[in-house]
Design a protein around this motif. Structure first.
Motif, PDB file in Angstrom:
ATOM      1  N   PRO A 477      13.694   3.767  -2.884  1.00 36.08           N
ATOM      2  CA  PRO A 477      14.736   2.367  -2.754  1.00 36.08           C
ATOM      3  C   PRO A 477      15.600   2.263  -3.697  1.00 36.08           C
ATOM      4  O   PRO A 477      15.267   2.854  -5.083  1.00 36.08           O
ATOM      5  CB  PRO A 477      13.782   1.292  -2.826  1.00 36.08           C
ATOM      6  CG  PRO A 477      12.395   1.857  -3.594  1.00 36.08           C
ATOM      7  CD  PRO A 477      12.361   3.275  -3.300  1.00 36.08           C
ATOM      8  N   MET A 478      16.816   1.925  -3.540  1.00 35.13           N
ATOM      9  CA  MET A 478      17.757   1.635  -4.454  1.00 35.13           C
ATOM     10  C   MET A 478      18.349   0.312  -4.253  1.00 35.13           C
ATOM     11  O   MET A 478      18.733  -0.123  -3.175  1.00 35.13           O
ATOM     12  CB  MET A 478      18.951   2.812  -4.261  1.00 35.13           C
ATOM     13  CG  MET A 478      20.165   2.574  -5.457  1.00 35.13           C
ATOM     14  SD  MET A 478      21.588   1.664  -5.037  1.00 35.13           S
ATOM     15  CE  MET A 478      22.265   1.391  -6.386  1.00 35.13           C
ATOM     16  N   GLY A 479      18.742  -0.236  -5.378  1.00 31.17           N
ATOM     17  CA  GLY A 479      19.207  -1.924  -5.295  1.00 31.17           C
ATOM     18  C   GLY A 479      18.797  -2.428  -6.704  1.00 31.17           C
ATOM     19  O   GLY A 479      18.388  -1.955  -7.678  1.00 31.17           O
ATOM     20  N   GLY A 480      19.210  -3.855  -6.636  1.00 31.04           N
ATOM     21  CA  GLY A 480      19.438  -4.514  -7.762  1.00 31.04           C
ATOM     22  C   GLY A 480      18.323  -5.682  -8.105  1.00 31.04           C
ATOM     23  O   GLY A 480      17.841  -6.250  -7.098  1.00 31.04           O
ATOM     24  N   MET A 481      18.070  -6.004  -9.384  1.00 31.20           N
ATOM     25  CA  MET A 481      17.054  -7.286  -9.782  1.00 31.20           C
ATOM     26  C   MET A 481      18.137  -8.271 -10.173  1.00 31.20           C
ATOM     27  O   MET A 481      19.226  -8.119 -10.503  1.00 31.20           O
ATOM     28  CB  MET A 481      16.082  -7.013 -10.610  1.00 31.20           C
ATOM     29  CG  MET A 481      15.184  -5.734 -10.316  1.00 31.20           C
ATOM     30  SD  MET A 481      13.954  -5.617 -11.992  1.00 31.20           S
ATOM     31  CE  MET A 481      12.984  -4.378 -11.329  1.00 31.20           C
ATOM     32  N   ARG A 482      17.724  -9.569 -10.067  1.00 22.66           N
ATOM     33  CA  ARG A 482      18.332 -10.716 -10.660  1.00 22.66           C
ATOM     34  C   ARG A 482      19.996 -10.730  -9.952  1.00 22.66           C
ATOM     35  O   ARG A 482      19.585 -10.752  -8.608  1.00 22.66           O
ATOM     36  CB  ARG A 482      18.634 -10.601 -12.065  1.00 22.66           C
ATOM     37  CG  ARG A 482      17.298 -10.624 -12.836  1.00 22.66           C
ATOM     38  CD  ARG A 482      17.542 -10.517 -14.286  1.00 22.66           C
ATOM     39  NE  ARG A 482      17.799  -9.428 -14.966  1.00 22.66           N
ATOM     40  CZ  ARG A 482      18.144  -8.994 -16.266  1.00 22.66           C
ATOM     41  NH1 ARG A 482      17.823  -9.912 -17.101  1.00 22.66           N
ATOM     42  NH2 ARG A 482      18.672  -7.714 -16.337  1.00 22.66           N
ATOM     43  N   GLN A 483      20.607 -11.170 -10.864  1.00 22.58           N
ATOM     44  CA  GLN A 483      22.084 -11.308  -9.979  1.00 22.58           C
ATOM     45  C   GLN A 483      22.653  -9.962  -9.515  1.00 22.58           C
ATOM     46  O   GLN A 483      23.845  -9.983  -8.936  1.00 22.58           O
ATOM     47  CB  GLN A 483      22.965 -11.998 -10.750  1.00 22.58           C
ATOM     48  CG  GLN A 483      22.752 -13.323 -11.566  1.00 22.58           C
ATOM     49  CD  GLN A 483      22.363 -14.419 -10.275  1.00 22.58           C
ATOM     50  OE1 GLN A 483      23.313 -14.445  -9.452  1.00 22.58           O
ATOM     51  NE2 GLN A 483      21.115 -14.941 -10.258  1.00 22.58           N
ATOM     52  N   SER A 484      22.050  -8.899  -9.650  1.00 27.69           N
ATOM     53  CA  SER A 484      22.596  -7.782  -9.140  1.00 27.69           C
ATOM     54  C   SER A 484      22.477  -7.318  -7.515  1.00 27.69           C
ATOM     55  O   SER A 484      22.500  -6.414  -6.873  1.00 27.69           O
ATOM     56  CB  SER A 484      21.913  -6.539 -10.021  1.00 27.69           C
ATOM     57  OG  SER A 484      22.846  -6.661 -11.126  1.00 27.69           O
ATOM     58  N   GLY A 485      21.549  -8.430  -6.864  1.00 26.81           N
ATOM     59  CA  GLY A 485      21.433  -8.349  -5.622  1.00 26.81           C
ATOM     60  C   GLY A 485      19.861  -8.543  -5.167  1.00 26.81           C
ATOM     61  O   GLY A 485      19.097  -8.823  -5.800  1.00 26.81           O
ATOM     62  N   MET A 486      19.605  -8.314  -3.877  1.00 26.65           N
ATOM     63  CA  MET A 486      18.505  -8.537  -3.120  1.00 26.65           C
ATOM     64  C   MET A 486      18.406  -7.442  -1.952  1.00 26.65           C
ATOM     65  O   MET A 486      19.344  -7.010  -1.343  1.00 26.65           O
ATOM     66  CB  MET A 486      18.123  -9.787  -2.582  1.00 26.65           C
ATOM     67  CG  MET A 486      19.444 -10.384  -1.717  1.00 26.65           C
ATOM     68  SD  MET A 486      19.309 -12.127  -1.233  1.00 26.65           S
ATOM     69  CE  MET A 486      17.970 -12.160  -0.158  1.00 26.65           C
TER      70      MET A 486
END
Length: 540
Positions: A477-486
């Motif tokens: 999986p690829m994506g962000g934590m906190r204000q970098s996304g959901m």
């Protein structure tokens, strides 16, 4: 830094008008009928168009038709009709079309890359990443379709008597809003698993790079996806974006954190899901035992790929005291050896920024930092001699919290260097701020680096690599934590987000209630005894 001029290319380009100021970069233009054939794929009836120009030299590319709210409604009506038939197509047949798309992209990659370079201004080697990534995505999901989407058996409450299955049911119509920085891959990669899962897509690519996205839509049709299963609309996000959110069964967005919040609010109001890949201020850590040559090479790619216009690129670098001076010497030397140019050749290391807006942001961040005491180790200049939006790859030292670029995302070829002595302090500084998208750690002790990675608050962490190791590993999986996304793209999460899990339980013989004249109290005692027995037997 060396500069390169363009060379002729086939495919969509023709001899174009010459500009005395930028003669070397103005020799070619997009073939008008080629551009017109792509823009006809936009569902738009307003009669309005918006002209777009190449960031390489300002040459006109196309006039993009603009969609209205009514056009968006029509797109969703078409998509829903197409989706109802599509979800009945076998999973094997859907996967076969993805594999045909894989082959088409690899066969047509030169034409795709030409268009990406001309439309986005990036170097050819960075444009190559886009068809590569889409082909990888198509092949991965085609090969793993049954693993992700087949009905799965689960434990029933009464062994042997309760049969439980979990189905993966398509959500319906997915709205995909994609950005300009990777116009081909970001337009397609999120939508391919949505199609495989039985959904239709309504796509709204960014206005600056519509042609690459439209070329992707054309390839989908050539591969065999039915008409209207992937519909493209165009227009300002503020005008038609809310229409997409109001009509979608799920929304996938890649872009700024500010816009992501608005989309999340709209989806929450309708109680539909969304996945958001948003901003980042990504850190790279060079530990005291790092291979400095490898770290310097990786840092160049980490900071300057696509002129820094990459969500997972690095803007903050923390280097151990013990190796700081030796590393900086290598990093600066490699940066100054980069070739810059508006070219369709493979020999260019960095191309242009996308627009005047991006150039203004980069210039403002660097000038603000210098005015407040930061030092420019290399770069720091706008290069209008190469093209209207070129900016040199820039390394800053002495950046402090009062400087704009300390915490705000620059999204350009600018990176700030910081010394550290204690690794725990370096991790704490890397975690500072509100973002958490991507990080990188350089160390010759892989186990130690992986242990440190668990404490870095980012959705992806690369060891001895900038970003490609995680981004190209489609099974993860690829994506962000906190204000970098959901939410996440890629892997199982990247396709399951487009499905509803549906549990179907079939009960045999025993019913859930008193039998054979039992009282409710007796039934409760029998069930309690069964629960205790199941525990002793090790049952879940």
């Amino acid at each position: 830094m060396s500069d390169r001029n363009p060379s002729p290319a086939g495919g969509p380009l023709v001899e174009g008008p010459r500009d005395p100021e930028h003669d070397a970069t103005a020799s070619y233009a997009l073939e008008p009928e080629y551009a017109a054939s792509l823009t006809r794929r936009v569902l738009a009836t307003t009669g309005r168009t918006v002209e777009v120009r190449s960031p390489l030299n300002g040459a006109p590319l196309a006039h993009i038709p603009q969609s209205s709210a009514e056009d968006v409604a029509a797109a969703y009506a078409r998509a829903r009709k197409a989706q109802q038939a599509w979800q009945r197509v076998s999973l094997d047949d859907r996967a076969a079309i993805l594999l045909r798309l894989h082959d088409l992209i690899l066969e047509r990659q030169d034409e795709i890359i030409d268009l990406i370079v001309w439309e986005s201004g990036k170097a050819r080697k960075h444009a190559f990443d886009e068809p590569l990534h889409v082909a990888l995505t198509a092949r991965y999901y085609a090969r793993t379709a049954h693993e992700h989407l087949d009905t799965q058996r689960k434990l029933g409450v009464v062994p042997g008597l309760t049969r439980v299955e979990v189905n993966r049911v398509p959500k319906g119509v997915v709205g995909i809003i994609s950005p300009w920085n990777y116009p081909f891959t970001m337009a397609l990669c999120d939508g391919l698993p949505a199609l495989l899962a039985g959904n239709a897509v309504v796509a709204k690519p960014d206005a600056q790079t519509m042609l690459s996205a439209l070329w992707g839509a054309q390839l989908l049709e050539e591969a065999g996806f039915p008409a209207d299963l992937w519909t493209v609309v165009a227009g300002p996000g503020a005008e038609i974006g809310p229409e997409l959110v109001a009509r979608s069964d799920y929304v996938c967005f890649t872009g700024s954190t500010a816009t992501g919040r608005l989309i999340a609010q709209g989806c929450a109001e309708r109680l539909i899901g969304c996945s958001l890949e948003l901003g980042g201020k990504n850190p790279i850590l060079v530990l005291r035992d790092a291979d400095l040559e490898r770290a310097a090479e990786g840092a160049v790619r980490a900071a300057f790929s696509n002129a820094g216009q990459l969500c997972v690129s690095m803007e903050r670098m923390f280097v151990a005291d013990q190796v700081y001076d030796r590393f900086v010497e290598r990093f600066v030397a490699r940066t100054e050896a980069m070739s810059l140019g508006a070219s369709l050749d493979w020999g260019v290391d960095m191309g242009s920024l996308i627009s005047q807006q991006q150039l203004d942001t980069v210039t403002r961040h660097v000038e603000d930092a210098v005015a407040k005491g930061a030092r420019v180790l290399t770069g720091g200049r706008h290069r209008p001699d190469l093209g209207p939006y070129f900016y040199e790859p820039t390394i800053l030292e002495g950046v402090t919290p009062e400087m704009t670029c300390f915490g705000e995302e620059t999204f350009g070829p600018v990176i700030a260097l910081y010394r550290f002595h204690d690794e725990a302090d370096a991790v704490a500084r890397a975690n500072a701020g509100e973002y958490g998208l991507n990080a990188s750690i350089y160390s010759q002790d892989g186990a130690r680096a992986r242990a440190i990675a668990r404490f870095v608050k980012c959705g992806t962490v690369n060891i001895n690599e900038a970003f490609a190791a995680t981004f190209a590993s489609i099974d993860s999986p690829m994506g962000g934590m906190r204000q970098s996304g959901m939410g996440r793209r890629q892997g199982a999460e990247g396709i399951h987000r487009y499905t509803e899990s549906q549990s179907v339980a079939t009960q045999r013989l025993l019913r859930f209630g008193p039998v054979l004249g039992m009282s409710d109290a007796t039934y409760a005692k029998v069930m309690t005894a069964n629960l205790k027995l199941m525990k002793k037997l090790g049952r879940a």
